[in-house]
Enzyme design. Structure first.
Site, mmCIF file in Angstrom:
data_model
loop_
_atom_site.group_PDB
_atom_site.id
_atom_site.type_symbol
_atom_site.label_atom_id
_atom_site.label_comp_id
_atom_site.label_asym_id
_atom_site.label_seq_id
_atom_site.Cartn_x
_atom_site.Cartn_y
_atom_site.Cartn_z
ATOM 1 N N SER A 126 0.793 -1.234 0.000
ATOM 2 C CA SER A 126 0.000 0.000 0.000
ATOM 3 C C SER A 126 0.824 1.282 0.000
ATOM 4 O O SER A 126 0.246 2.361 -0.178
ATOM 5 C CB SER A 126 -0.931 0.015 1.211
ATOM 6 O OG SER A 126 -1.948 -0.913 1.019
ATOM 7 N N LYS A 156 0.272 3.386 -2.974
ATOM 8 C CA LYS A 156 -0.950 4.197 -3.150
ATOM 9 C C LYS A 156 -0.640 5.689 -3.169
ATOM 10 O O LYS A 156 -1.410 6.492 -3.709
ATOM 11 C CB LYS A 156 -1.964 3.858 -2.051
ATOM 12 C CG LYS A 156 -2.472 2.410 -2.164
ATOM 13 C CD LYS A 156 -3.310 1.991 -0.968
ATOM 14 C CE LYS A 156 -3.752 0.530 -1.098
ATOM 15 N NZ LYS A 156 -4.467 0.052 0.108
ATOM 16 N N TYR A 178 -4.370 3.817 8.109
ATOM 17 C CA TYR A 178 -5.722 3.257 8.327
ATOM 18 C C TYR A 178 -6.229 3.632 9.715
ATOM 19 O O TYR A 178 -6.078 4.777 10.145
ATOM 20 C CB TYR A 178 -5.719 1.723 8.141
ATOM 21 C CG TYR A 178 -4.905 1.319 6.947
ATOM 22 C CD1 TYR A 178 -5.344 1.681 5.674
ATOM 23 C CD2 TYR A 178 -3.701 0.655 7.065
ATOM 24 C CE1 TYR A 178 -4.600 1.360 4.559
ATOM 25 C CE2 TYR A 178 -2.946 0.330 5.946
ATOM 26 C CZ TYR A 178 -3.405 0.686 4.711
ATOM 27 O OH TYR A 178 -2.660 0.383 3.620
ATOM 28 N N VAL A 236 1.322 -3.660 3.825
ATOM 29 C CA VAL A 236 1.342 -4.944 4.541
ATOM 30 C C VAL A 236 2.598 -5.768 4.273
ATOM 31 O O VAL A 236 2.803 -6.806 4.902
ATOM 32 C CB VAL A 236 0.095 -5.832 4.285
ATOM 33 C CG1 VAL A 236 -1.138 -5.259 4.941
ATOM 34 C CG2 VAL A 236 -0.120 -6.092 2.812
HETATM 35 N N1 GLN Z 1 -2.367 -5.316 -1.833
HETATM 36 C C1 GLN Z 1 -2.813 -5.273 -0.466
HETATM 37 C C2 GLN Z 1 -4.306 -5.547 -0.398
HETATM 38 O O1 GLN Z 1 -4.989 -5.144 -1.262
HETATM 39 C C3 GLN Z 1 -2.488 -3.938 0.087
HETATM 40 C C4 GLN Z 1 -2.920 -3.769 1.524
HETATM 41 C C5 GLN Z 1 -1.954 -3.006 2.363
HETATM 42 O O2 GLN Z 1 -0.749 -2.908 2.095
HETATM 43 N N2 GLN Z 1 -2.441 -2.491 3.468
HETATM 44 O O3 GLN Z 1 -4.819 -6.155 0.492
#
Ligand code: GLN
Length: 309
Positions: A64, A67, A243, A261
């Site tokens: 993420s 993003k 988050y 993650v």
């Molecule tokens: N690719 C992961 C997902 O869609 C990204 C989530 C994350 O890094 N928090 O679940």
């Protein structure tokens, strides 16, 4: 300025006995294979000094953290109309939650939760095939980090494509509200691939430097975004980058940051430096446990905080 090399080495040394704490993400099967004891950290200052320690030059799945890059691209393509498709409020719920999406009729709370980033992938796809959009994202990240070796790990992308049922649910739900312009498979193809970018801490810190330096990467001289846009992306990272753990990260670290993650966190000390840290074990919010501690220690030792010394 403080002796940053000594500080990163001290952080590494102090945290070494705790490496392996937290839980490595295993819902994406390919991520479960990562050694939980990895730790790397790189600081790049706005004057171009690089300070690094540990596994800072080993690529990991940025997930993420990517993003931030896709949001920057979408804002470049669509400007303020981006906000017709995705909000900019903290969600207070898990990164992959579907709950708010029904109340808010398919418009995700912010661009950093999964639903929001899927909406952003849809915007990046405008006028492109999925392959072109993925190519554009990779080229953009290489340009930011000034490093043409950066690439997507195809095994991670495939692994997530095969098991990303929840992301399919989010995307289909948005599509049912007519909030996606492209087919769900195309949008998620873009999303899974940008999440599967493999980067080192050093590459990640370099790619965030424009956010620490008012939109211009001082290492390359490239103006990436305007000052105002850099400030606003930082504001979103601060309020939404972790988050439902964003408040706690702001309280403890006090810097805009974005986690993934894969255990990476990219953080920005405006006017001073960009930082990337990697430690795969996650806390209950899905943010790197040791990575957050490392940044907390860095903020304490340097006094870097957007809230005062
Ligand atoms: N690719 C992961 C997902 O869609 C990204 C989530 C994350 O890094 N928090 O679940």
């Amino acid at each position: 300025m403080a002796d940053l090399q000594a500080i990163v080495e001290e952080i590494h040394e102090k945290l070494t006995p705790r490496l392996g704490e937290g839980k490595v993400a295993d819902y994406i099967p390919q991520l479960a294979h990562v050694d939980p004891k990895k730790f790397g950290m790189t600081i790049v200052t706005v004057d171009g000094e690089v300070h690094k320690v540990g596994d800072c030059d080993e690529p990991f799945s940025i997930q993420s953290v990517s993003k931030v890059f896709t949001l920057t691209l979408a804002l470049g393509k669509h400007g303020e109309t981006t906000w017709n498709r995705v909000g900019r409020e903290p969600s207070g719920s898990a990164f992959n939650s579907i709950v708010q999406l029904e109340h808010e009729e398919g418009k995700p709370r912010n661009p950093f939760i999964n639903a929001g980033a899927i909406a952003v992938s849809d915007l990046v796809l405008a006028g492109h095939t999925p392959r072109e959009a993925i190519g554009e994202i990779v080229r953009f990240v290489r340009y930011l980090a000034d490093d043409d070796t950066i690439a997507i790990d195809p095994e991670v992308a495939k692994s997530e494509q095969a098991t990303g049922f929840r992301n399919f649910a989010l995307a289909n739900f948005m599509r049912s509200f007519n909030k996606l312009d492209h087919p769900v498979e195309h949008v998620l193809g873009v999303y899974f691939h940008h999440c599967a970018l493999a980067m080192t801490c050093t590459q990640l810190a370099k790619s965030a430097l424009f956010l620490a330096a008012s939109g211009r990467n001082p290492l390359t001289g490239h103006t990436v975004v305007s000052k105002q846009r850099a400030r606003r992306i930082n504001a979103l990272m601060l309020t939404c980058g972790h988050y439902d753990g964003s408040g706690d990260f702001a309280y403890r670290v006090g810097l805009p940051g974005k986690s993934g993650v894969g255990g990476g966190i990219m953080a920005v000390a405006p006017g001073k430096a960009s930082v990337a840290v990697w430690s795969p074990g996650l806390n209950h919010n899905g943010n790197s446990l040791i990575g957050s501690l490392a940044l907390e220690m860095l903020a304490t030792r340097t006094g870097w905080s957007v809230f005062g010394q």
